[in-house]
Design a protein around this motif. Structure first.
Motif, PDB file in Angstrom:
ATOM      1  N   ASP A   1      34.250  50.155  46.196  1.00  0.00           N
ATOM      2  CA  ASP A   1      34.528  48.722  46.278  1.00  0.00           C
ATOM      3  C   ASP A   1      35.674  48.356  45.353  1.00  0.00           C
ATOM      4  OD1 ASP A   1      32.466  48.297  48.060  1.00  0.00           O
ATOM      5  OD2 ASP A   1      31.031  47.648  46.532  1.00  0.00           O
TER       6      ASP A   1
ATOM      7  N   VAL B   1      37.612  44.646  43.696  1.00  0.00           N
ATOM      8  CA  VAL B   1      37.561  43.187  43.584  1.00  0.00           C
ATOM      9  C   VAL B   1      38.924  42.706  43.107  1.00  0.00           C
ATOM     10  CG1 VAL B   1      36.498  43.335  41.265  1.00  0.00           C
ATOM     11  CG2 VAL B   1      36.329  41.209  42.575  1.00  0.00           C
TER      12      VAL B   1
ATOM     13  N   TYR C   1      44.725  40.656  47.449  1.00  0.00           N
ATOM     14  CA  TYR C   1      43.512  40.992  48.197  1.00  0.00           C
ATOM     15  C   TYR C   1      43.867  41.399  49.639  1.00  0.00           C
ATOM     16  CZ  TYR C   1      39.667  39.839  51.356  1.00  0.00           C
ATOM     17  OH  TYR C   1      38.759  39.866  52.385  1.00  0.00           O
TER      18      TYR C   1
ATOM     19  N   CYS D   1      37.052  45.599  49.948  1.00  0.00           N
ATOM     20  CA  CYS D   1      37.580  44.732  48.880  1.00  0.00           C
ATOM     21  C   CYS D   1      36.976  43.328  48.962  1.00  0.00           C
ATOM     22  CB  CYS D   1      39.105  44.635  48.974  1.00  0.00           C
ATOM     23  SG  CYS D   1      39.833  43.810  47.532  1.00  0.00           S
ATOM     24  N   TYR D   2      36.592  42.802  47.804  1.00  0.00           N
ATOM     25  CA  TYR D   2      36.080  41.433  47.686  1.00  0.00           C
ATOM     26  C   TYR D   2      37.170  40.551  47.091  1.00  0.00           C
ATOM     27  CZ  TYR D   2      31.400  43.541  48.084  1.00  0.00           C
ATOM     28  OH  TYR D   2      30.289  44.232  48.500  1.00  0.00           O
ATOM     29  N   ASN D   3      37.327  39.338  47.644  1.00  0.00           N
ATOM     30  CA  ASN D   3      38.270  38.375  47.075  1.00  0.00           C
ATOM     31  C   ASN D   3      37.495  37.428  46.168  1.00  0.00           C
ATOM     32  OD1 ASN D   3      40.403  35.713  48.392  1.00  0.00           O
ATOM     33  ND2 ASN D   3      40.582  36.905  46.521  1.00  0.00           N
ATOM     34  N   ALA D   4      37.474  37.738  44.878  1.00  0.00           N
ATOM     35  CA  ALA D   4      36.686  36.941  43.918  1.00  0.00           C
ATOM     36  C   ALA D   4      37.181  37.222  42.513  1.00  0.00           C
ATOM     37  CB  ALA D   4      35.208  37.332  44.016  1.00  0.00           C
TER      38      ALA D   4
ATOM     39  N   PHE E   1      31.992  37.968  40.474  1.00  0.00           N
ATOM     40  CA  PHE E   1      31.550  39.169  41.188  1.00  0.00           C
ATOM     41  C   PHE E   1      30.466  39.904  40.396  1.00  0.00           C
ATOM     42  CE2 PHE E   1      31.872  43.755  41.890  1.00  0.00           C
ATOM     43  CZ  PHE E   1      31.769  43.843  43.267  1.00  0.00           C
TER      44      PHE E   1
END
Length: 239
Positions: free
Chosen positions: A64, A66, A73, A91-94, A99
């Motif tokens: 993962d 972030v 992102y 991928c997380y957009n945070a 997160f």
């Protein structure tokens, strides 16, 4: 901005404020992945290069990333999707703080966490807001980084990062205050006569004998040392 071609993947870097640099490649090649990690996290993915290098190095099912900046992102997602490992990369957009809180609530942990964090704690800013955000500790302080890592690092997990050498003592002290202990350190010089510029560090919850090494990148301009070639040859096309 041309894509950067590595041996086993390509990284587009037209959207991300932080382009491919030696720091990211050093960390991606050097970071300790332990023994058969299941889950890995890259904090502040930028172009996604570190995650991609780790995907090349390991069979971990969950890798993962972030990334708080929306352009970076999108760039990371694009680079993940066009790689051979898209099914393992997400991928997380945070913000990392949010997160980490969310993952901790769900009792999710990572065996390996890596970060090429924003630095320049100095008051030096450019007119490029995205680049500032990517480069300045104001957007993620070392303390916030460590507090988040502690929440989601598994019991025997490893946390590796690269920081300016001048920040090393302060960071190690902060980490110890957060119950993370230095296990491994590699100090990096551009060439034989230059000052130490970067520190590569690995921390865990376990107190071990600290392993200390040095790495010199170049013998002379564009003449790389054997140690640097050995570290990066699986990735760079011309090594």
């Amino acid at each position: 901005m041309k894509p950067f071609q590595f041996k086993e993947f390509t990284v587009n870097q037209d959207k991300a404020a932080m382009k491919i640099g030696t720091d990211g490649v050093l960390l991606g090649a050097w970071c300790d992945l332990g023994k058969y990690p299941d889950s890995i996290l890259d904090i502040g993915s930028g172009t996604g290069v570190i995650s991609l290098m780790i995907a090349q190095r390991t069979d971990a099912m969950t890798i993962d990333a972030v990334e708080v900046d929306v352009n970076a992102y999108e760039q990371t997602v694009e680079n993940f999707e066009q790689s051979d490992w898209g099914d393992r990369l997400f991928c997380y957009n945070a913000s990392f703080v949010d997160f980490a809180d969310e993952m901790a609530e769900e009792e999710e942990t990572y065996d390996v966490i890596v970060s090429n964090p924003p630095f320049y704690t100095d008051d030096f800013k450019t007119n490029d807001e995205a680049r500032n955000k990517a480069r300045f500790t104001a957007s993620l302080s070392f303390n916030e980084l460590l507090k988040g890592v502690v929440k989601i690092l598994s019991k025997n997990g490893l946390f590796s990062l690269i920081i300016p050498f001048k920040e090393e003592a302060n960071f190690v002290k902060l980490a110890t205050e957060n119950q993370l202990f230095l296990n491994n350190i590699c100090r990096v010089k551009g060439n034989e006569t230059s000052e130490v510029k970067r520190s590569l560090l690995t921390f865990s919850f376990n107190k071990n004998q600290v392993k200390e090494t040095f790495l010199i990148i170049e013998k002379e301009r564009h003449q790389y040392t054997d140690a640097y070639i050995e570290l990066t040859k699986s990735f760079y096309l011309k090594m």
